[in-house]
Each structure stands twice: as C-alpha cells, then as structure tokens.
Design an enzyme around this catalytic site. Structure first.
Site, PDB file in Angstrom:
ATOM      1  N   GLU A 161     -11.828  -0.509   3.032  1.00 56.09           N
ATOM      2  CA  GLU A 161     -10.869   0.057   2.084  1.00 56.09           C
ATOM      3  C   GLU A 161     -11.337   1.461   1.748  1.00 56.09           C
ATOM      4  O   GLU A 161     -12.536   1.723   1.639  1.00 56.09           O
ATOM      5  CB  GLU A 161     -10.775  -0.779   0.808  1.00 56.09           C
ATOM      6  CG  GLU A 161      -9.793  -0.198  -0.203  1.00 56.09           C
ATOM      7  CD  GLU A 161      -9.472  -1.134  -1.363  1.00 56.09           C
ATOM      8  OE1 GLU A 161      -8.484  -0.893  -2.062  1.00 56.09           O
ATOM      9  OE2 GLU A 161     -10.215  -2.116  -1.558  1.00 56.09           O
ATOM     10  N   CYS A 195      -6.866  -3.229  -3.227  1.00 56.46           N
ATOM     11  CA  CYS A 195      -6.018  -2.679  -4.278  1.00 56.46           C
ATOM     12  C   CYS A 195      -5.262  -1.459  -3.789  1.00 56.46           C
ATOM     13  O   CYS A 195      -4.219  -1.107  -4.334  1.00 56.46           O
ATOM     14  CB  CYS A 195      -6.870  -2.329  -5.492  1.00 56.46           C
ATOM     15  SG  CYS A 195      -7.533  -3.771  -6.356  1.00 56.46           S
ATOM     16  N   ASN A 227      -2.259  -8.764  -1.853  1.00 57.17           N
ATOM     17  CA  ASN A 227      -3.670  -8.730  -2.227  1.00 57.17           C
ATOM     18  C   ASN A 227      -3.813  -8.929  -3.724  1.00 57.17           C
ATOM     19  O   ASN A 227      -3.318  -8.125  -4.514  1.00 57.17           O
ATOM     20  CB  ASN A 227      -4.267  -7.369  -1.833  1.00 57.17           C
ATOM     21  CG  ASN A 227      -5.670  -7.162  -2.396  1.00 57.17           C
ATOM     22  OD1 ASN A 227      -6.631  -7.656  -1.851  1.00 57.17           O
ATOM     23  ND2 ASN A 227      -5.771  -6.413  -3.483  1.00 57.17           N
ATOM     24  N   GLU A 228      -4.422 -10.041  -4.126  1.00 56.44           N
ATOM     25  CA  GLU A 228      -4.827 -10.266  -5.523  1.00 56.44           C
ATOM     26  C   GLU A 228      -3.686 -10.132  -6.528  1.00 56.44           C
ATOM     27  O   GLU A 228      -3.855  -9.562  -7.602  1.00 56.44           O
ATOM     28  CB  GLU A 228      -5.964  -9.317  -5.908  1.00 56.44           C
ATOM     29  CG  GLU A 228      -7.243  -9.549  -5.136  1.00 56.44           C
ATOM     30  CD  GLU A 228      -8.405  -8.708  -5.665  1.00 56.44           C
ATOM     31  OE1 GLU A 228      -8.249  -8.087  -6.737  1.00 56.44           O
ATOM     32  OE2 GLU A 228      -9.454  -8.678  -5.021  1.00 56.44           O
TER      33      GLU A 228
END
Length: 834
Positions: free
Chosen positions: A57, A250, A382-383
């Site tokens: 990332e 994120c 994602n999350e």
C-alpha cells in the site's frame, strides 16, 4: 558348542572369585521442557504456493520516494492543497528567476494539468526525497522532460550537492518549437552522494514550459524503464512471496465518491481508480493519498502486475466497493456510480487476462506485455464498517464477475477487527452466501498473538476460506516478531482454512511514517529489514507442501492475573467533563472517591502529558478538542481484585466520546473503556501491554455518544472478569483469562527435496530443552538448522541489524533427538528423510 559353554562357564567362575566392584550409575538424562511428537504416517493440510505473500500500500511514502524509482519529487507540478494543506505546485522545488506553475489551456493534457513556466534566465532545483537525490559513482541516470519553448534556447541539466559540488557532467538539451515534446538524455555520476540536487536551467531569453521533469536510475529492478528501486524490489523478491496484494488498504475504499474541484470541474481526492494508473506516465492522473500526501501513479496497475510476474507471485488487486471504511463510514446511494465501478472491475480483469485484440488487453499490449498476466483473484472492498451496505454491494460485484469470469475468485472481507459485532455479522453473511474467501485484518499486541495460536483450529472446514490480508504485532521489537512467528505456526497448522496471509504494511520511509510497525525500512539510498522481515523471510522460504501432524507436551505457560492498578480518565479529540468518581469494594467499602468539589485535582497526575485538564464547576474537565490520549490517573492504586468503578461523564465538544482507563500499571500498560471512538461510531475495550501503541481490542460494538448528555458509567471488576454498565444497562462484558503460551511449533514436509521441516518458536526468556520424536521416521544424522535469536527488546535499524539468521549443520539427529533451543528464538530444522 560344548567346548564354548565350558569356557564360558570357566570365565564366569573366575570372575566370581574376584572382589566385587560396583559400577557408578549412569547420569540420568535431563527432563526436557517440551516434547514434540510427530506422526509421520498421518496426513495434514496441504499448503498452497500462495500461503504467504506481501501487501503493498502507498503508505509511509512506499511508492513515490520508495519502491517507484523516480528520483524527482513532484515531477509534474501537480501537488495541491487538496493533497496536503502545505502543498503548492512548487512543493519539492526551489527557484531562481521567474518560475511559476500554471494550469491553463497550454497544459500538457487533461490529466496532467499543471506545468512550470520558466522565463529565462531562470532555474528550478529539486532535492528529491529524504536528504536529496541519491547517486552512485559510475552509474547512469536517465533524465527526461516534456517541454515547449518560444525561443528555442537550450536547457542545462546538472547534478550537484547543495554546496555546488558537481556530481555529473552537465547535459544540454535544445527545445525545438512551441509544442509539447519529450526530450531525454543521460547523466553519469562522477561521485557518490545521498544529498544531490537536480537543476534545470534556462540560460537564454524567452519562455520555456516544462512538465514531467524526471530522473531515473538506469539500474532499476530487472532493468525496466519506469521501473522499481532495485534494493527494495530485491528485498521483496528475496521473500519469495506467493502473492502480491495491491494497491491497498485504506487507500482503496476511502474517498470512493468523487470530489470535484469547483474551478475546473476536475475530480480530486477520489479513491484509487485503476484506469488512472495505466497508459503513458505523462497521461496518468495524480491524486490525493489517504495518508496525507500526493501519489503520482507512476507506479500503477501495469507495474504491479509486472512486478508480481517478475517475482513469481500471484497478483491480487483490491477494488473499491463504494462503501468507505478506515474511520469513514459512508456508502454510495448512486446506482450509476456503483455500476460504473463494477464495470471498471470487469475491465480490469480484461486488462490483466484479455487477448491483445480486446479493448483493455490492447492497452496492456501497447504498454509492452501482449501476453496475459493470468489474474485469478480479485478482492472487493477493505475494512468496511457498514456491513449491510458493503455486503449488498459485494454481492453485485460477485454476480457480475462470476457471470463473465467464473474462474476468478472473488474475495469478501470481515471488517476492520478480529472480533465484534461487525465481524460476526459479515462472517454470517459470507457463510450464508457461500463466499469463497474472506479477508480478515487485525493488529494486536504480542501477547494476543501468543494467546491465539489456536484461533483457526475451530473454524468451519467447509465454510469460506480465510485470507489474512493484514496482520502485525504492534511494535517493532524482536519480541513482537517472536509472537508473530509463534502465530504463524498456527496459520500453517490450519492451512486447510487459512489459504493466504500477509504481514502489513510492507514499506516505510524512515523520514515519512504514517504507520508502525513496518516490514522493510529505507531512506533514499539504504534499506534494511525489520526483525519481522527476517521472521517472514524464514517462513516464506521454508514453507513446505503439507503439514505433518504433531503435538507438543510440557510448557511454561503464563497464567492470567487479576486486573489491578490505578484508575484514570482520558479523551481522544474530544472535550469532556467527569464527576463523582468512586471506587468501592463489593461490600461497599470506599477505596477511592473524588467529586472535585474542593476545586482541585491534587490526587491526579498525567500519564500522557497532553490536553488541558482543569477542575471547573465541581467537575474534572479536559477542554482541548484536538488532543489525543489525554490520560490522567488517580494517585491511589487499586490492589483489590474485586471492585467497582462508577462516575458521571459528559461530552462537551469534539469528534469522539469517552475513554475510561483502569488497571493502569504505567504509560504503556492499561485497559480502557472506549465509548464513541472511531469518529463516534464504535465502542471497545482496549488493552495496552507494554506500549500505548500496542493495543488490542477485547470487545467491540457499534456505539455513539451524544454531546451534552451526562452518562452514568460503571465498571465492575471481578478478578479477570469485567462488566461494563452504561445508564443502568449492561453495555458489554469480557474475561481476560487467556493463557500466554511462549512455545509453538509446526512440522511440514517439502515434497521436492524430501525434507521434513521442524519449526519451533521459543518466545520465553529461558532456553528450552526440547525433545523431538519423529515417530520412528528415519532421517539422516546431519541436518541444516537456521536460528533467529537475540534480545527480545532489540530492533533492526539503519545503523545495526542485530537480528539476522544463522545457518549451520547439526549432527546427532535421528528418529528421536534432543536440542536446547536458545531463549527468544525461532529455530528451523530441515531433516532429510531416509
């Protein structure tokens, strides 16, 4: 035979006539601390080639200024205040003469809008990343620029130190005409420096327009243009990862909704859009990064696919699900936007796998790779903290992908935590929907990893498989790495459920850190692996093909202790008032009380010296709405194992709610009840063990706190059991009674070499005498042993790497053998079977 008997009898008679001598007893063999018993006839779980991988990332400046080899910062003058309030189009540059950035109709293209206007004589100088542009004597550096000029006067390109000492012979480029063209040349470094400066000078008159000012080392990984920094790519390649997950994180699911610049109607601060990152680099967009800086997209999807192929890893892209996470809880209500993202995902698969004659396969082929990349899996989202909205979108993505590409595995996720309401909800949905694989993420204390080696033992063998997409122990010391190593033995033992796992994050620029810990650290010319990097490398290079069942007996487990210590108060980006605090024993005996009516807080002291605490109107108030972790604690320590804490709490302003610490031992060891955390969306019980950064969640649930409302809070502690009560209703409870096990092991078989791999982690501070019983399996008497060992408090840094593997030949092996394993160690034994 008779004669033989006679002689034997005579010898016996002669011995009987001698004086009796008693031989001393043989010394008893020491009792092993642990015994590992292997069943070589049983068949354990098969381990796939993709068991361990890496997660890239763009956090901690991992791309620009990191893995992406470009040496010029802000090469296209696209830095904006939307990326960072301190940014301008000239961030990273110093100027002489008349040099301004412009966004007008003379721009290079619609995605590369801002350019530099240089009216000569004038110059611009770039210091790159960290301390400067790093060059090595004798190496070649490729310079390029897009330019146009109304005068045709030359540009001079030079490399020098800040003091003016030349680092290369200058390069002269003549700009031919007032239309955009690319110009290039090569500089050969005459000295080595990590503090170079690149200067572009216009010595003549007239106006030069410049964009995409670039300097690349010729010696990139695999020699690829627009390539990767060699030492960083080599460190990843040395892991031999089975997959590469990219580009986030994120980074992917935040900002999923376009935000347009009102002046230009040009989208900024949007989520990562893969189509922005392919094609010629000068035509790629730049974008605000979730982590607070600009990302150039020079390292884009094509480069990710190429790198994965170069290191023999399966590519695993993550696409936005149009539901934000990472503390931002929004979901799209625009069906057309959702459908556009679904189509983008289908186009992505075509870009990766389609023939060179297809629309997006043609783009890939024109970039230099006519052969398909062989994409087999895609992760959606994602999350996300909004399970209903996320899963509804996931199903739409999956339906569209499977309709066109049925062989592609579509990966869902379980939210941002290892447990809790959102986690349970999403897992239930994934099981009911027959999801192929679920992505779990968690960052926890080392004790959590030592206590949860059996986490996946009880998972449904017939349910969705697990992709552990992000995990790490929350510090960078060797003890954290030992805990991770112990946990990894449990991942391998459960390889029939846990199909893939990746430590995260992968990279950190030592001067630009948004997250710790990280696997590989670097500055502008050096790189080094953390102690966790060494653990990951050891496991990833010694995986094996199948688990050989084994058990361990013995042990030095650490039993849980009752929760005792000081009581505290805290806030996080919130102003709040606390009053009528009381700690009582179950029989009513008052252990501590403070109503703050005396106008002072003499019995309180800061644990973290942050925030503004004052006694006002008979309450203890914290008024700084920007301060985080403003912990104060009562002087009186609670030594009783059973007690109740009660108080009143009122939020007066700010982003979050209350933090009620208890069981405080020191600044890094405590519990707290977090109400209205994560931007007033969740509540949790968090436990810090040894470091405030190393918190784990023992309990989590959706939660909000209303500004101006006074809450009656009560925490009932009974040994290791805690019940949390808000306004007379039970909010939650937990029992922190897990045993910490510092010893872990797993055995695998390498079918290719015929070796048995015995992997043992001793995370205790004492050596462990360990007996290994291979169940009668014959092995050669010599084997290869690799050990990571050292002080559990050590870290690998730029100046020293005390934790490195030591490999040696060991002797005296057999179907049963005993070895003393060092304290704080990871030991791998490769045994050749006979």
């Amino acid at each position: 035979m008779a004669r033989f008997r006679s002689r034997t009898a005579g010898a016996v008679a002669a011995l009987a006539a001698l004086p009796l001598a008693v031989a001393p007893p043989a010394a008893a063999a020491p009792t092993p601390d642990y015994t590992i018993t292997v069943d070589p006839r049983a068949s354990g779980a098969a381990i796939g080639e993709e068991m361990y991988g890496v997660f890239f990332e763009d956090i901690n400046y991992a791309a620009d200024g990191g893995l992406y080899a470009e040496l010029v910062r802000n090469r296209s003058f696209e830095f904006q205040a939307a990326d960072n309030r301190a940014y301008t189009g000239l961030t990273g540059w110093t100027t002489t003469g008349t040099a301004t950035t412009v966004d007008d109709e003379a721009r290079l293209n619609e995605r590369n809008r801002t350019y530099l206007r240089l009216t000569g004589p004038a110059s611009v100088t770039n210091a790159g990343y960290n301390s400067g542009v790093a060059v090595a004597k004798g190496n070649l550096y490729d310079f390029s620029v897009w330019a146009r000029s109304d005068s045709g006067s030359p540009l001079t390109i030079s490399l020098a130190t800040a003091g003016g000492t030349a680092l290369a012979a200058p390069l002269t480029i003549t700009i031919k005409g007032d239309t955009w063209s690319r110009y290039a040349g090569t500089l050969r470094a005459t000295s080595t420096s990590d503090a170079g400066r690149l200067t572009v000078s216009a010595t003549g008159t007239g106006t030069h327009r410049l964009d995409m000012v670039s300097l690349f080392p010729r010696d990139t990984y695999q020699g690829r243009p627009n390539g990767l920094r060699k030492d960083l790519a080599q460190k990843v390649a040395a892991l031999h990862p089975g997959f590469v997950r990219f580009p986030g994180g994120c980074l992917v699911n935040t900002g999923s909704h376009y935000a347009y610049d009102a002046a230009s109607n040009f989208p900024r601060a949007r989520s990562y859009q893969w189509k922005d990152t392919v094609g010629p680099v000068e035509a790629r967009a730049t974008n605000a990064n979730f982590w607070g800086y600009n990302q150039s997209y020079g390292l884009g999807y094509y480069e990710y696919f190429q790198f994965s192929e170069d290191i023999g890893a399966a590519p695993l892209p993550v696409v936005p699900a149009l539901v934000t996470g990472c503390g931002q809880n929004r979901a799209t209500d625009d069906p057309a936007l959702l459908q556009r993202h679904i189509q983008d995902t289908l186009d992505l698969i075509e870009f990766a796998n389609g023939p060179a004659t297809s629309t997006w396969g043609r783009v890939r082929a024109r970039m230099g790779h006519p052969k398909p990349f062989g994409l087999t899996m895609v992760a959606v989202g994602n999350e996300e903290n909004l399970p209903e909205e996320y899963f509804a979108n996931f199903l739409k993505f999956r339906e569209a992908i499977k309709a066109k590409y049925p062989a592609v595995t579509v990966i869902s996720n379980s939210g941002p935590d290892d447990m809790g309401v959102t986690f349970d909800n999403l897992w239930a949905k994934n099981r009911a929907a027959g999801t192929e694989m679920v992505d779990e993420h968690y960052y926890n204390s080392p004790n959590w990893f030592l206590q949860n080696n059996d986490r996946y033992d009880s998972y449904d063998r017939k349910g969705p498989k697990v992709f552990l997409g992000e995990y790490a122990s929350q510090d960078a010391k060797f003890f954290n790495s030992l805990a991770e190593a112990a946990y990894m033995t449990g991942l391998e033992r459960n390889a029939d459920v846990v199909k893939m796992a990746a430590y995260a994050p992968l990279f950190a620029n030592v001067d630009n850190v948004q997250w710790r810990p990280d696997l590989i650290w670097f500055d502008n010319d050096e790189s080094w692996g953390s102690t966790s990097y060494q653990v990951q490398k050891l496991f990833m290079n010694n995986v094996g093909d199948r688990v050989v069942p084994s058990t361990v007996t013995g042990g030095r487990v650490v039993q849980p202790k009752p929760i005792t210590g000081r009581v505290g108060l805290s806030t996080w980006r919130t102003a709040a008032r606390y009053d009528d605090l009381k700690v009582t024993a179950p029989d009513g005996t008052v252990l501590l009380a403070d109503d703050f009516n005396d106008g002072n807080a003499d019995g309180w002291s800061p644990i973290e010296n942050r925030g503004t605490w004052t006694v006002t109107d008979g309450a203890y108030a914290q008024t700084d709405v920007a301060a985080e972790n403003t912990m104060v604690a009562a002087a009186t320590g609670i030594t009783a194992t059973d007690y109740d804490i009660s108080l009143k709490a009122t939020k007066t302003a700010g982003a979050e709610g209350f933090l009620i610490p208890f069981g405080i031992k020191d600044s890094g060891t405590w519990y707290w009840w977090n109400l209205g955390g994560w931007n007033n969306t969740q509540g949790a019980i968090e436990k810090a063990t040894g470091s405030a950064a190393a918190k784990e969640q023992l309990l989590t649930r959706p939660d909000t706190v209303t500004t101006g409302q006074t809450y009656d809070l009560r925490i009932e502690v009974r040994g290791t059991k805690v019940t949390l009560i808000r306004d007379g209703e039970v909010w939650g409870s937990f029992d922190d009674n897990q045993v910490t096990e510092p010893f872990a092991q797993v055995v695998t078989r390498d079918q290719r070499t015929g070796e048995l791999i015995v992997k043992i982690v001793n995370a205790s501070t004492s050596p462990a005498l360990t007996k290994v019983d291979l169940g009668g399996l014959r092995v050669r008497s010599t084997g290869r042993m690799t050990v990571l060992a050292g002080d559990p408090g050590e870290q690998n840094t730029r100046s020293a790497e005390p934790i490195l593997p030591v490999t040696s030949t060991v002797r005296g092996l057999g179907s049963t053998f005993t070895r003393e394993l060092p304290a704080s160690s990871v030991t791998f034994l490769r045994l050749e079977t006979r």
